[in-house]
Motif scaffolding. Structure first.
Motif, PDB file in Angstrom:
ATOM      1  N   SER A  35       6.809   8.273   3.880  1.00 38.77           N
ATOM      2  CA  SER A  35       7.764   7.490   3.577  1.00 38.77           C
ATOM      3  C   SER A  35       7.498   6.104   4.754  1.00 38.77           C
ATOM      4  N   PRO A  36       8.067   5.005   4.795  1.00 33.73           N
ATOM      5  CA  PRO A  36       8.093   4.577   5.694  1.00 33.73           C
ATOM      6  C   PRO A  36       9.359   4.273   6.694  1.00 33.73           C
ATOM      7  N   SER A  37      10.364   5.829   5.941  1.00 26.89           N
ATOM      8  CA  SER A  37      11.472   5.704   6.284  1.00 26.89           C
ATOM      9  C   SER A  37      11.885   7.237   7.556  1.00 26.89           C
ATOM     10  N   GLN A  38      10.232   7.414   7.837  1.00 27.79           N
ATOM     11  CA  GLN A  38       9.939   8.309   8.052  1.00 27.79           C
ATOM     12  C   GLN A  38       9.379   8.083   9.749  1.00 27.79           C
ATOM     13  N   PHE A  39       9.114   6.555  10.001  1.00 33.71           N
ATOM     14  CA  PHE A  39       8.374   5.923  10.842  1.00 33.71           C
ATOM     15  C   PHE A  39       9.579   5.730  12.185  1.00 33.71           C
ATOM     16  N   ASN A  40       8.603   5.772  12.923  1.00 28.87           N
ATOM     17  CA  ASN A  40       9.923   5.532  14.453  1.00 28.87           C
ATOM     18  C   ASN A  40      10.395   4.455  14.714  1.00 28.87           C
ATOM     19  N   ASP A  44       9.689  -0.893  10.718  1.00 29.98           N
ATOM     20  CA  ASP A  44       7.791  -0.290   9.917  1.00 29.98           C
ATOM     21  C   ASP A  44       8.166  -1.199   8.741  1.00 29.98           C
ATOM     22  N   CYS A  45       6.970  -1.748   7.961  1.00 29.74           N
ATOM     23  CA  CYS A  45       6.211  -1.824   6.898  1.00 29.74           C
ATOM     24  C   CYS A  45       8.270  -2.746   5.955  1.00 29.74           C
ATOM     25  N   THR A 108      14.860   0.859  -2.161  1.00 28.16           N
ATOM     26  CA  THR A 108      13.213   1.346  -3.427  1.00 28.16           C
ATOM     27  C   THR A 108      12.051   1.589  -2.827  1.00 28.16           C
ATOM     28  N   PHE A 109      11.699   0.549  -1.658  1.00 27.78           N
ATOM     29  CA  PHE A 109      10.064   0.650  -0.575  1.00 27.78           C
ATOM     30  C   PHE A 109      10.190   1.825  -0.501  1.00 27.78           C
ATOM     31  N   ASN A 110      11.471   2.616   0.550  1.00 28.38           N
ATOM     32  CA  ASN A 110      11.383   3.929   0.851  1.00 28.38           C
ATOM     33  C   ASN A 110      11.402   4.790   0.333  1.00 28.38           C
ATOM     34  N   GLU A 111      11.667   3.977  -1.312  1.00 28.74           N
ATOM     35  CA  GLU A 111      11.874   6.052  -1.980  1.00 28.74           C
ATOM     36  C   GLU A 111       9.998   5.855  -2.746  1.00 28.74           C
ATOM     37  N   LYS A 112       9.302   4.620  -2.699  1.00 34.35           N
ATOM     38  CA  LYS A 112       8.405   4.286  -3.975  1.00 34.35           C
ATOM     39  C   LYS A 112       7.453   4.097  -3.218  1.00 34.35           C
ATOM     40  N   VAL A 113       6.944   3.761  -2.306  1.00 38.03           N
ATOM     41  CA  VAL A 113       5.985   3.525  -1.303  1.00 38.03           C
ATOM     42  C   VAL A 113       5.771   4.826  -0.338  1.00 38.03           C
ATOM     43  N   ILE A 115       2.858   6.055   2.730  1.00 39.64           N
ATOM     44  CA  ILE A 115       1.815   5.241   3.561  1.00 39.64           C
ATOM     45  C   ILE A 115       0.824   6.019   4.410  1.00 39.64           C
ATOM     46  N   LEU A 116      -0.616   6.006   4.293  1.00 44.65           N
ATOM     47  CA  LEU A 116      -1.931   6.675   4.833  1.00 44.65           C
ATOM     48  C   LEU A 116      -2.067   6.206   6.264  1.00 44.65           C
TER      49      LEU A 116
END
Length: 125
Positions: A35-40, A44-45, A108-113, A115-116
């Motif tokens: 999830s983008p929420s896990q990025f530093n 980002d995103c 919503t984005f963090n929940e549904k998207v 990234i690889l």
């Protein structure tokens, strides 16, 4: 984009055998989409929607979508009436609403998207 992956190009994902979670993903042939929420970087995103750049017709369409989501049983005539009222009032131009909408969109984005992350570089840096 699909053609890119169908080419003979190889993409890499580096994993550590000493990390049990990463080892499990290798053994079970799993792919993890973060999830983008896990990025530093919290931005980002993050897509910053610019409603001020929409034409009046595009704003009216957005208002209809927002109202329909909240009140799915509303008649088409009532939907258009409310959307036109919002357009006259400049509903999407109100800062508090925009900030709230950004928060909802980010959640919503963090929940549904997912990234690889892959690289063309064969050696880890």
């Amino acid at each position: 984009m699909f053609d890119y992956f169908m080419s003979s190009q190889i993409l890499y994902k580096f994993r550590s055998w000493s990390d049990s979670i990463q080892r499990r993903s290798l053994l079970n042939r799993e792919i993890y989409f973060a999830s983008p929420s896990q990025f530093n970087d919290p931005f980002d995103c993050f897509i910053n929607y610019r409603y001020d750049l929409l034409s009046p017709e595009e704003k009216l369409e957005k208002y209809c979508d927002m109202i329909r989501e909240e009140e799915p049983l509303l008649s088409d005539d009532e939907l258009k009436r409310q959307a036109n009222n919002w357009l006259r009032e400049g509903f999407l131009d109100k800062e508090k609403l925009l900030e709230n909408n950004k928060t909802i969109m980010r959640e919503t984005f963090n929940e549904k998207v997912g990234i690889l992350s892959l690289t063309k570089t064969k050696n880890p840096i």
